[in-house]
Enzyme design. Structure first.
Site, PDB file in Angstrom:
ATOM      1  N   ALA A  85       8.789  30.447  45.267  1.00  0.00           N
ATOM      2  CA  ALA A  85       7.440  30.898  44.934  1.00  0.00           C
ATOM      3  C   ALA A  85       6.474  30.406  45.995  1.00  0.00           C
ATOM      4  O   ALA A  85       6.745  29.441  46.713  1.00  0.00           O
ATOM      5  CB  ALA A  85       7.018  30.386  43.566  1.00  0.00           C
ATOM      6  N   GLU A  99      11.763  41.960  44.422  1.00  0.00           N
ATOM      7  CA  GLU A  99      11.864  40.751  43.603  1.00  0.00           C
ATOM      8  C   GLU A  99      11.492  41.047  42.147  1.00  0.00           C
ATOM      9  O   GLU A  99      12.144  40.567  41.218  1.00  0.00           O
ATOM     10  CB  GLU A  99      10.978  39.651  44.187  1.00  0.00           C
ATOM     11  CG  GLU A  99      11.528  39.085  45.492  1.00  0.00           C
ATOM     12  CD  GLU A  99      10.564  38.193  46.241  1.00  0.00           C
ATOM     13  OE1 GLU A  99      10.996  37.549  47.211  1.00  0.00           O
ATOM     14  OE2 GLU A  99       9.378  38.134  45.860  1.00  0.00           O
ATOM     15  N   ASP A 126      14.830  32.382  42.593  1.00  0.00           N
ATOM     16  CA  ASP A 126      13.935  32.651  43.716  1.00  0.00           C
ATOM     17  C   ASP A 126      12.922  31.513  43.840  1.00  0.00           C
ATOM     18  O   ASP A 126      12.737  30.715  42.923  1.00  0.00           O
ATOM     19  CB  ASP A 126      13.205  33.977  43.498  1.00  0.00           C
ATOM     20  CG  ASP A 126      12.691  34.592  44.793  1.00  0.00           C
ATOM     21  OD1 ASP A 126      12.837  33.955  45.859  1.00  0.00           O
ATOM     22  OD2 ASP A 126      12.149  35.718  44.742  1.00  0.00           O
ATOM     23  N   THR A 161      14.100  35.881  48.023  1.00  0.00           N
ATOM     24  CA  THR A 161      13.864  35.893  49.468  1.00  0.00           C
ATOM     25  C   THR A 161      12.925  34.752  49.842  1.00  0.00           C
ATOM     26  O   THR A 161      11.983  34.454  49.107  1.00  0.00           O
ATOM     27  CB  THR A 161      13.241  37.235  49.888  1.00  0.00           C
ATOM     28  OG1 THR A 161      14.182  38.280  49.634  1.00  0.00           O
ATOM     29  CG2 THR A 161      12.870  37.248  51.363  1.00  0.00           C
ATOM     30  N   GLY A 162      13.187  34.129  50.984  1.00  0.00           N
ATOM     31  CA  GLY A 162      12.315  33.076  51.478  1.00  0.00           C
ATOM     32  C   GLY A 162      13.087  31.834  51.858  1.00  0.00           C
ATOM     33  O   GLY A 162      14.313  31.761  51.694  1.00  0.00           O
ATOM     34  N   LYS A 176       4.115  35.378  44.407  1.00  0.00           N
ATOM     35  CA  LYS A 176       5.226  35.522  45.330  1.00  0.00           C
ATOM     36  C   LYS A 176       4.905  36.645  46.310  1.00  0.00           C
ATOM     37  O   LYS A 176       3.933  37.359  46.148  1.00  0.00           O
ATOM     38  CB  LYS A 176       6.519  35.859  44.562  1.00  0.00           C
ATOM     39  CG  LYS A 176       6.984  34.724  43.658  1.00  0.00           C
ATOM     40  CD  LYS A 176       8.183  35.104  42.805  1.00  0.00           C
ATOM     41  CE  LYS A 176       9.297  35.749  43.598  1.00  0.00           C
ATOM     42  NZ  LYS A 176       9.686  34.934  44.771  1.00  0.00           N
ATOM     43  N   GLY A 190       5.181  36.182  49.935  1.00  0.00           N
ATOM     44  CA  GLY A 190       4.894  35.762  51.302  1.00  0.00           C
ATOM     45  C   GLY A 190       5.881  36.334  52.303  1.00  0.00           C
ATOM     46  O   GLY A 190       5.534  36.579  53.459  1.00  0.00           O
TER      47      GLY A 190
END
Length: 229
Positions: A88, A108, A86, A33-34, A99, A101
Protein backbone atom coordinates in the site's frame (compact mmCIF):
# COMPACT_ATOMS: atom_id res chain seq x y z
CA UNK A 1 19.42 -3.09 1.88
CA UNK A 2 18.18 0.16 3.44
CA UNK A 3 16.02 0.37 6.58
CA UNK A 4 12.76 0.65 4.69
CA UNK A 5 13.56 -2.40 2.54
CA UNK A 6 14.42 -4.38 5.67
CA UNK A 7 10.98 -3.57 7.06
CA UNK A 8 9.25 -4.40 3.78
CA UNK A 9 10.99 -7.77 3.70
CA UNK A 10 9.98 -8.42 7.31
CA UNK A 11 6.34 -7.69 6.45
CA UNK A 12 6.62 -9.96 3.42
CA UNK A 13 8.04 -12.78 5.54
CA UNK A 14 5.13 -12.48 7.97
CA UNK A 15 2.77 -12.56 4.99
CA UNK A 16 4.37 -15.78 3.72
CA UNK A 17 3.68 -17.53 7.02
CA UNK A 18 0.12 -16.16 7.10
CA UNK A 19 -0.53 -17.21 3.50
CA UNK A 20 0.78 -20.74 3.97
CA UNK A 21 -1.65 -21.13 6.86
CA UNK A 22 -4.51 -20.31 4.47
CA UNK A 23 -3.69 -22.25 1.29
CA UNK A 24 -3.62 -25.85 0.10
CA UNK A 25 -2.16 -27.47 -3.00
CA UNK A 26 -5.22 -26.53 -5.08
CA UNK A 27 -5.23 -22.87 -4.00
CA UNK A 28 -4.59 -19.90 -6.27
CA UNK A 29 -3.06 -16.73 -4.82
CA UNK A 30 -3.48 -13.15 -6.03
CA UNK A 31 -0.28 -11.11 -6.13
CA UNK A 32 -0.03 -7.32 -6.10
CA UNK A 33 2.49 -4.89 -7.53
CA UNK A 34 5.25 -2.80 -5.99
CA UNK A 35 8.42 -3.04 -3.95
CA UNK A 36 6.82 -4.80 -0.98
CA UNK A 37 5.01 -7.24 -3.26
CA UNK A 38 8.36 -7.94 -4.93
CA UNK A 39 9.82 -9.06 -1.60
CA UNK A 40 6.81 -11.31 -1.14
CA UNK A 41 7.26 -12.83 -4.61
CA UNK A 42 10.93 -13.58 -3.99
CA UNK A 43 10.12 -15.31 -0.70
CA UNK A 44 7.17 -17.15 -2.25
CA UNK A 45 9.53 -18.89 -4.68
CA UNK A 46 10.80 -21.08 -1.84
CA UNK A 47 7.36 -22.55 -1.13
CA UNK A 48 5.52 -22.56 -4.46
CA UNK A 49 4.91 -26.30 -4.12
CA UNK A 50 2.32 -25.50 -1.41
CA UNK A 51 -0.22 -23.99 -3.82
CA UNK A 52 -1.39 -24.39 -7.42
CA UNK A 53 -0.52 -21.02 -8.93
CA UNK A 54 -0.97 -17.26 -8.91
CA UNK A 55 -2.77 -14.42 -10.63
CA UNK A 56 -0.70 -11.25 -11.08
CA UNK A 57 -1.89 -7.64 -10.99
CA UNK A 58 0.68 -6.39 -13.51
CA UNK A 59 3.07 -7.49 -16.21
CA UNK A 60 5.95 -6.56 -13.91
CA UNK A 61 4.71 -8.89 -11.17
CA UNK A 62 3.87 -11.58 -13.70
CA UNK A 63 7.42 -11.49 -15.07
CA UNK A 64 8.92 -11.62 -11.59
CA UNK A 65 6.73 -14.57 -10.64
CA UNK A 66 7.71 -16.49 -13.76
CA UNK A 67 11.38 -15.69 -13.22
CA UNK A 68 11.05 -17.22 -9.76
CA UNK A 69 9.53 -20.38 -11.22
CA UNK A 70 6.00 -19.64 -9.98
CA UNK A 71 3.04 -20.54 -12.18
CA UNK A 72 0.93 -17.59 -13.37
CA UNK A 73 -2.67 -18.07 -14.51
CA UNK A 74 -4.98 -15.88 -16.60
CA UNK A 75 -7.59 -14.24 -14.33
CA UNK A 76 -10.29 -15.24 -16.83
CA UNK A 77 -9.45 -18.88 -16.18
CA UNK A 78 -9.87 -18.51 -12.41
CA UNK A 79 -13.19 -18.26 -10.57
CA UNK A 80 -11.87 -17.46 -7.11
CA UNK A 81 -8.65 -16.69 -5.27
CA UNK A 82 -7.97 -17.93 -1.77
CA UNK A 83 -6.05 -14.81 -0.78
CA UNK A 84 -4.71 -11.60 -2.32
CA UNK A 85 -1.46 -10.11 -1.00
CA UNK A 86 -0.33 -6.59 -1.80
CA UNK A 87 1.38 -3.52 -0.40
CA UNK A 88 0.00 0.00 0.00
CA UNK A 89 0.99 3.63 -0.38
CA UNK A 90 -1.06 4.71 2.66
CA UNK A 91 -3.16 2.87 5.28
CA UNK A 92 -5.28 4.45 8.00
CA UNK A 93 -6.56 3.00 11.28
CA UNK A 94 -9.88 2.02 9.66
CA UNK A 95 -7.82 -0.03 7.16
CA UNK A 96 -8.81 2.14 4.22
CA UNK A 97 -5.97 2.21 1.74
CA UNK A 98 -4.49 4.26 -1.09
CA UNK A 99 -2.76 2.19 -3.75
CA UNK A 100 -1.64 2.68 -7.32
CA UNK A 101 1.81 4.23 -7.04
CA UNK A 102 2.96 1.54 -9.44
CA UNK A 103 0.08 2.22 -11.80
CA UNK A 104 -1.65 -1.18 -11.46
CA UNK A 105 -4.65 -0.01 -9.42
CA UNK A 106 -7.34 -1.27 -11.80
CA UNK A 107 -5.96 -4.80 -11.97
CA UNK A 108 -5.36 -4.72 -8.22
CA UNK A 109 -9.02 -3.89 -7.58
CA UNK A 110 -10.16 -6.64 -9.91
CA UNK A 111 -7.97 -9.29 -8.32
CA UNK A 112 -8.81 -8.06 -4.83
CA UNK A 113 -12.52 -8.49 -5.64
CA UNK A 114 -11.86 -12.06 -6.77
CA UNK A 115 -10.24 -13.05 -3.48
CA UNK A 116 -11.81 -14.46 -0.34
CA UNK A 117 -9.31 -12.53 1.75
CA UNK A 118 -7.14 -9.43 1.25
CA UNK A 119 -3.87 -9.22 3.17
CA UNK A 120 -2.08 -5.88 2.99
CA UNK A 121 1.58 -5.60 4.03
CA UNK A 122 3.65 -2.46 4.53
CA UNK A 123 6.40 -0.78 6.49
CA UNK A 124 5.38 1.67 9.21
CA UNK A 125 5.94 4.75 7.03
CA UNK A 126 2.69 3.85 5.23
CA UNK A 127 0.58 3.96 8.41
CA UNK A 128 -1.18 7.35 8.59
CA UNK A 129 -3.92 9.03 10.61
CA UNK A 130 -5.67 10.35 7.50
CA UNK A 131 -5.32 9.44 3.85
CA UNK A 132 -4.39 11.87 1.11
CA UNK A 133 -0.85 13.14 1.57
CA UNK A 134 0.18 10.52 -0.96
CA UNK A 135 -1.15 11.77 -4.33
CA UNK A 136 -4.22 9.74 -5.27
CA UNK A 137 -3.64 7.77 -8.51
CA UNK A 138 -6.55 7.79 -10.95
CA UNK A 139 -6.56 5.71 -14.13
CA UNK A 140 -8.27 7.55 -16.99
CA UNK A 141 -9.13 6.93 -20.64
CA UNK A 142 -6.58 9.03 -22.60
CA UNK A 143 -9.17 11.09 -24.49
CA UNK A 144 -10.78 12.09 -21.18
CA UNK A 145 -7.58 13.12 -19.37
CA UNK A 146 -8.09 16.88 -19.48
CA UNK A 147 -11.83 16.61 -18.81
CA UNK A 148 -11.22 14.50 -15.73
CA UNK A 149 -8.47 16.89 -14.59
CA UNK A 150 -10.86 19.85 -14.79
CA UNK A 151 -13.44 18.04 -12.65
CA UNK A 152 -10.77 17.14 -10.10
CA UNK A 153 -9.80 20.81 -9.83
CA UNK A 154 -13.43 21.60 -8.98
CA UNK A 155 -13.14 19.03 -6.17
CA UNK A 156 -10.14 20.89 -4.75
CA UNK A 157 -7.39 18.68 -6.17
CA UNK A 158 -4.24 19.58 -8.06
CA UNK A 159 -4.17 16.93 -10.83
CA UNK A 160 -0.80 16.04 -12.34
CA UNK A 161 -0.61 13.88 -15.45
CA UNK A 162 1.93 11.07 -15.00
CA UNK A 163 3.66 11.72 -18.32
CA UNK A 164 5.48 9.03 -20.29
CA UNK A 165 3.58 6.36 -18.38
CA UNK A 166 0.84 4.06 -19.64
CA UNK A 167 -0.91 1.44 -17.58
CA UNK A 168 -0.95 -2.19 -18.71
CA UNK A 169 -4.43 -1.34 -20.03
CA UNK A 170 -3.06 1.43 -22.27
CA UNK A 171 -4.52 4.23 -20.17
CA UNK A 172 -3.14 7.35 -18.49
CA UNK A 173 -2.63 8.04 -14.78
CA UNK A 174 -3.53 11.33 -13.13
CA UNK A 175 -2.07 11.81 -9.65
CA UNK A 176 -4.44 14.00 -7.61
CA UNK A 177 -2.44 16.10 -5.15
CA UNK A 178 -3.90 18.30 -2.44
CA UNK A 179 -6.78 16.09 -1.26
CA UNK A 180 -5.42 15.67 2.27
CA UNK A 181 -7.13 15.07 4.57
CA UNK A 182 -9.56 12.64 2.97
CA UNK A 183 -12.29 12.59 5.61
CA UNK A 184 -14.56 10.02 3.95
CA UNK A 185 -12.53 7.66 1.72
CA UNK A 186 -15.54 5.59 0.67
CA UNK A 187 -17.54 8.60 -0.50
CA UNK A 188 -14.57 10.06 -2.38
CA UNK A 189 -13.82 6.72 -4.04
CA UNK A 190 -17.39 6.58 -5.34
CA UNK A 191 -17.50 10.25 -6.38
CA UNK A 192 -14.31 10.06 -8.45
CA UNK A 193 -15.28 6.76 -10.05
CA UNK A 194 -18.50 8.39 -11.29
CA UNK A 195 -16.58 10.93 -13.40
CA UNK A 196 -16.93 9.97 -17.06
CA UNK A 197 -13.56 8.80 -18.37
CA UNK A 198 -12.30 7.48 -15.03
CA UNK A 199 -11.53 3.77 -15.03
CA UNK A 200 -10.98 3.68 -11.28
CA UNK A 201 -9.06 5.45 -8.54
CA UNK A 202 -6.59 4.22 -5.94
CA UNK A 203 -8.80 4.41 -2.84
CA UNK A 204 -9.54 0.92 -1.53
CA UNK A 205 -12.44 1.59 0.82
CA UNK A 206 -15.09 -0.74 -0.60
CA UNK A 207 -12.41 -3.43 -1.03
CA UNK A 208 -10.39 -2.65 2.07
CA UNK A 209 -7.98 -5.23 3.53
CA UNK A 210 -9.24 -7.91 5.89
CA UNK A 211 -5.86 -8.01 7.64
CA UNK A 212 -2.88 -5.63 7.63
CA UNK A 213 0.68 -6.34 8.73
CA UNK A 214 2.72 -3.24 9.56
CA UNK A 215 6.45 -3.75 10.04
CA UNK A 216 8.28 -1.43 12.41
CA UNK A 217 11.89 -1.78 13.62
CA UNK A 218 10.91 -3.83 16.69
CA UNK A 219 7.80 -5.75 15.68
CA UNK A 220 5.13 -6.72 13.18
CA UNK A 221 1.75 -5.28 14.18
CA UNK A 222 -1.39 -7.05 13.01
CA UNK A 223 -4.57 -5.08 12.33
CA UNK A 224 -7.88 -6.81 11.57
CA UNK A 225 -10.84 -5.06 9.94
CA UNK A 226 -13.46 -4.44 12.62
CA UNK A 227 -16.32 -6.11 10.78
CA UNK A 228 -14.16 -9.24 10.53
CA UNK A 229 -13.70 -9.60 14.27
Amino acid sequence: MNKQDVLKKAAAQAAIEFTLSRVCKSSIIGIGTGSTANHFIDLLAKCHQNFLGTVASSKISENRLRTNGIKVLDPNDVSELRIYIDGADEINSELKVIKGGGGALTQEKIICAMAKEFLCIADDSKWVKRLGKFPLPIEVIPMARNKVARELVLMGANPIWRQKFLTDNGNDIIDAHGLWPIENPGALETEINQISGVVTNGIFAKNSPDTVFIASPNQITTHIRQDKT
